[in-house]
Design a protein around this motif. Structure first.
Motif, mmCIF file in Angstrom:
data_model
loop_
_atom_site.group_PDB
_atom_site.id
_atom_site.type_symbol
_atom_site.label_atom_id
_atom_site.label_comp_id
_atom_site.label_asym_id
_atom_site.label_seq_id
_atom_site.Cartn_x
_atom_site.Cartn_y
_atom_site.Cartn_z
ATOM 1 N N CYS A 24 0.817 -1.208 0.000
ATOM 2 C CA CYS A 24 0.000 0.000 0.000
ATOM 3 C C CYS A 24 0.846 1.251 0.000
ATOM 4 C CB CYS A 24 -0.866 0.043 1.260
ATOM 5 S SG CYS A 24 -2.471 -0.632 1.066
ATOM 6 N N SER A 25 1.825 1.259 0.878
ATOM 7 C CA SER A 25 2.549 2.495 1.103
ATOM 8 C C SER A 25 3.801 2.629 0.254
ATOM 9 C CB SER A 25 2.914 2.613 2.578
ATOM 10 O OG SER A 25 3.689 1.519 2.965
ATOM 11 N N PHE A 26 4.271 1.551 -0.325
ATOM 12 C CA PHE A 26 5.494 1.620 -1.099
ATOM 13 C C PHE A 26 5.255 2.420 -2.359
ATOM 14 C CE2 PHE A 26 9.449 -0.723 -2.471
ATOM 15 C CZ PHE A 26 10.193 -0.225 -1.427
ATOM 16 N N GLY A 27 5.853 3.579 -2.479
ATOM 17 C CA GLY A 27 5.695 4.412 -3.654
ATOM 18 C C GLY A 27 4.408 5.206 -3.654
ATOM 19 N N VAL A 52 -9.547 7.973 -13.304
ATOM 20 C CA VAL A 52 -9.297 8.474 -11.955
ATOM 21 C C VAL A 52 -8.757 7.343 -11.084
ATOM 22 C CG1 VAL A 52 -10.342 9.510 -9.910
ATOM 23 C CG2 VAL A 52 -11.031 10.298 -12.181
ATOM 24 N N LEU A 53 -9.298 6.137 -11.242
ATOM 25 C CA LEU A 53 -8.814 4.996 -10.462
ATOM 26 C C LEU A 53 -7.332 4.741 -10.729
ATOM 27 C CD1 LEU A 53 -9.324 2.688 -8.478
ATOM 28 C CD2 LEU A 53 -10.110 1.303 -10.409
ATOM 29 N N GLU A 54 -6.892 4.915 -11.971
ATOM 30 C CA GLU A 54 -5.475 4.758 -12.292
ATOM 31 C C GLU A 54 -4.618 5.705 -11.456
ATOM 32 O OE1 GLU A 54 -4.325 4.927 -16.425
ATOM 33 O OE2 GLU A 54 -6.062 3.719 -16.995
ATOM 34 N N ASP A 55 -5.100 6.928 -11.260
ATOM 35 C CA ASP A 55 -4.360 7.915 -10.475
ATOM 36 C C ASP A 55 -4.345 7.584 -8.990
ATOM 37 O OD1 ASP A 55 -3.826 9.411 -12.736
ATOM 38 O OD2 ASP A 55 -5.440 10.847 -12.392
ATOM 39 N N LEU A 56 -5.386 6.923 -8.504
ATOM 40 C CA LEU A 56 -5.532 6.695 -7.070
ATOM 41 C C LEU A 56 -5.228 5.276 -6.618
ATOM 42 C CD1 LEU A 56 -8.844 8.669 -6.412
ATOM 43 C CD2 LEU A 56 -6.483 9.458 -6.154
ATOM 44 N N SER A 57 -5.155 4.348 -7.533
ATOM 45 C CA SER A 57 -4.967 2.945 -7.187
ATOM 46 C C SER A 57 -3.721 2.747 -6.334
ATOM 47 C CB SER A 57 -4.860 2.112 -8.462
ATOM 48 O OG SER A 57 -4.830 0.745 -8.153
ATOM 49 N N GLY A 58 -3.888 2.026 -5.239
ATOM 50 C CA GLY A 58 -2.778 1.731 -4.350
ATOM 51 C C GLY A 58 -2.533 2.776 -3.273
ATOM 52 N N GLN A 59 -3.198 3.920 -3.367
ATOM 53 C CA GLN A 59 -3.037 4.939 -2.326
ATOM 54 C C GLN A 59 -3.731 4.457 -1.059
ATOM 55 O OE1 GLN A 59 -1.202 7.584 -2.370
ATOM 56 N NE2 GLN A 59 -0.711 7.630 -4.539
ATOM 57 N N SER A 60 -3.226 4.869 0.063
ATOM 58 C CA SER A 60 -3.816 4.423 1.322
ATOM 59 C C SER A 60 -4.924 5.363 1.786
ATOM 60 C CB SER A 60 -2.748 4.334 2.413
ATOM 61 O OG SER A 60 -2.361 5.622 2.840
ATOM 62 N N HIS A 61 -5.779 4.816 2.615
ATOM 63 C CA HIS A 61 -6.859 5.552 3.264
ATOM 64 C C HIS A 61 -6.297 6.796 3.948
ATOM 65 C CE1 HIS A 61 -9.201 6.008 7.092
ATOM 66 N NE2 HIS A 61 -10.217 5.980 6.241
ATOM 67 N N ASP A 62 -5.214 6.626 4.683
ATOM 68 C CA ASP A 62 -4.612 7.738 5.426
ATOM 69 C C ASP A 62 -4.039 8.803 4.500
ATOM 70 O OD1 ASP A 62 -5.278 6.580 7.867
ATOM 71 O OD2 ASP A 62 -3.356 5.542 8.039
ATOM 72 N N SER A 63 -3.418 8.393 3.386
ATOM 73 C CA SER A 63 -2.828 9.387 2.489
ATOM 74 C C SER A 63 -3.908 10.209 1.781
ATOM 75 C CB SER A 63 -1.869 8.742 1.483
ATOM 76 O OG SER A 63 -2.521 7.836 0.645
ATOM 77 N N LEU A 64 -5.055 9.603 1.459
ATOM 78 C CA LEU A 64 -6.149 10.380 0.862
ATOM 79 C C LEU A 64 -6.675 11.404 1.857
ATOM 80 C CD1 LEU A 64 -8.390 7.911 -1.190
ATOM 81 C CD2 LEU A 64 -6.622 9.460 -1.997
#
Length: 110
Positions: free
Chosen positions: A20-23, A49-61
């Motif tokens: 999740c957090s790597f990169g 939009v999903l391509e831009d956000l995929s893998g981002q964490s709940h906390d980072s959003l």
């Protein structure tokens, strides 16, 4: 053998959480107003939009966009309005590790 299974399971868990957090960091997240403009004015799709956000964490959003305008009941997800001027909103669904798994962009009625 039992120790091996426990260690292997622990390693798998650590790798899943690191995935999740790597990169994925808050500076890589587009501004919510920018996303709103891309969707409402340029016709960006959910998939783009999903391509831009995929893998981002709940906390980072939440760090990048602040507290959501709403939360889901029954699923792990947040709801953000894409702009104050429109009724468009984005629903972000998270996987079990708290990473963006799917999104829906819908027009809110009422």
């Amino acid at each position: 053998m039992k120790k091996f299974i426990v260690r292997a399971s622990a390693l798998v868990c650590i790798l899943c959480l690191a995935g999740c957090s790597f990169g994925a960091d808050a500076s890589d997240i587009p501004d919510i107003k920018e996303l709103g403009g891309l969707v409402t004015e340029k016709g960006y799709t959910q998939e783009e939009v999903l391509e831009d956000l995929s893998g981002q964490s709940h906390d980072s959003l939440r760090s990048a966009w602040g507290e959501p305008d709403g939360m889901l009941s029954g699923f792990w997800g947040d709801i953000w309005r894409l702009s104050e001027e429109s009724n468009w909103q984005m629903i972000v669904y998270y996987d079990g590790n708290g990473c963006v798994e799917n999104i829906k962009i819908v027009e809110r009625h009422g």
